[in-house]
Design an enzyme around this catalytic site. Structure first.
Site, PDB file in Angstrom:
ATOM      1  N   ILE A  94     -63.590   5.946-118.851  1.00 12.07           N
ATOM      2  CA  ILE A  94     -63.664   5.445-117.472  1.00 12.07           C
ATOM      3  C   ILE A  94     -64.578   4.221-117.429  1.00 12.07           C
ATOM      4  CG2 ILE A  94     -64.529   5.958-115.149  1.00 12.07           C
ATOM      5  CD1 ILE A  94     -63.607   8.890-115.641  1.00 12.07           C
ATOM      6  N   GLN A  97     -63.029   1.067-118.824  1.00 16.18           N
ATOM      7  CA  GLN A  97     -62.098   0.449-117.884  1.00 16.18           C
ATOM      8  C   GLN A  97     -62.829  -0.164-116.690  1.00 16.18           C
ATOM      9  OE1 GLN A  97     -58.909  -0.204-118.092  1.00 16.18           O
ATOM     10  NE2 GLN A  97     -58.774  -1.040-116.033  1.00 16.18           N
ATOM     11  N   GLU A  98     -63.819   0.522-116.179  1.00 16.83           N
ATOM     12  CA  GLU A  98     -64.506   0.076-114.965  1.00 16.83           C
ATOM     13  C   GLU A  98     -65.363  -1.173-115.189  1.00 16.83           C
ATOM     14  OE1 GLU A  98     -64.279   1.020-111.849  1.00 16.83           O
ATOM     15  OE2 GLU A  98     -63.081   2.817-112.066  1.00 16.83           O
ATOM     16  N   SER A  99     -66.184  -1.155-116.251  1.00 17.80           N
ATOM     17  CA  SER A  99     -67.170  -2.229-116.410  1.00 17.80           C
ATOM     18  C   SER A  99     -67.253  -2.810-117.810  1.00 17.80           C
ATOM     19  CB  SER A  99     -68.558  -1.702-116.035  1.00 17.80           C
ATOM     20  OG  SER A  99     -68.996  -0.749-117.002  1.00 17.80           O
TER      21      SER A  99
END
Length: 192
Positions: A94, A97-99
């Site tokens: 996660i 993908q996010e940061s």
């Protein structure tokens, strides 16, 4: 005539442990015929029967997390996963993908930190915390993923849909293309 000590040393021919022959004591020993030996050299360890694989590394609850051993903040992911019962590899996927593991990332809608929390979500999950602190962000992210897991019934794809689009949108269904792409990307990171 050499001293009694030197005579005794010459008679017994006991090698003296390592002394650098370039210093005065070493030169004196050489002149007197006292043998000087180097310290024993230990052979290098034998190579393992099979070389370690690239996946060797962190293990949590029996799961090998070796592919993430060089991930920034790996200890925080392990701690968060253990504390909240969430797979650390999922948290890492996660975050990728996010940061992209950038603790200073800020999204276009105001998302903050590693796991890109929206301000209202952060305030619900950790009202007194610092979203820019990587450890707090990861711990709060794990807490939120655990809450979403319980809320959605535990299906990983549903958890990811709710994480990306919000629990209300997940409950109503009808996800935007961006959410479908998001889920595919996170699952790709998670499975690799």
């Amino acid at each position: 005539m050499p001293s009694a000590f030197v005579q005794w040393m010459q008679q017994h021919q006991r090698p003296i442990s390592y002394v650098d022959d370039t210093d005065r004591l070493g030169q004196a020993r050489q002149r007197l015929g006292i043998k000087v030996s180097a310290p024993p050299v230990e052979p290098p360890p034998a190579p393992p029967a099979t070389p370690p694989s690239l996946d060797d590394g962190m293990v949590l609850n029996g799961q090998n997390l070796g592919r993430y051993r060089d991930v920034p903040f790996a200890d925080s992911f392990q701690e968060a996963g253990s504390k909240y019962g969430v797979d650390p590899a999922l948290l890492m996927a996660i975050t990728q993908q996010e940061s992209g593991f950038n603790p200073n990332a800020r999204g276009g809608a105001g998302e903050m930190g590693l796991m890109q929390f929206m301000v209202p979500t952060w305030n619900e999950q950790n009202p007194n915390g610092d979203a820019w602190d990587p450890h707090q962000n990861i711990m709060t992210g794990a807490k939120y993923v655990k809450w979403l897991t319980d809320y959605t019934g535990g299906n990983t794809e549903d958890v990811l849909r709710a994480y990306n689009s919000g629990p209300g949108t997940w409950k109503r269904g009808g996800y935007p293309e961006q959410t479908r792409t998001y889920v595919q990307n996170v699952l790709r990171y998670y499975d690799n």
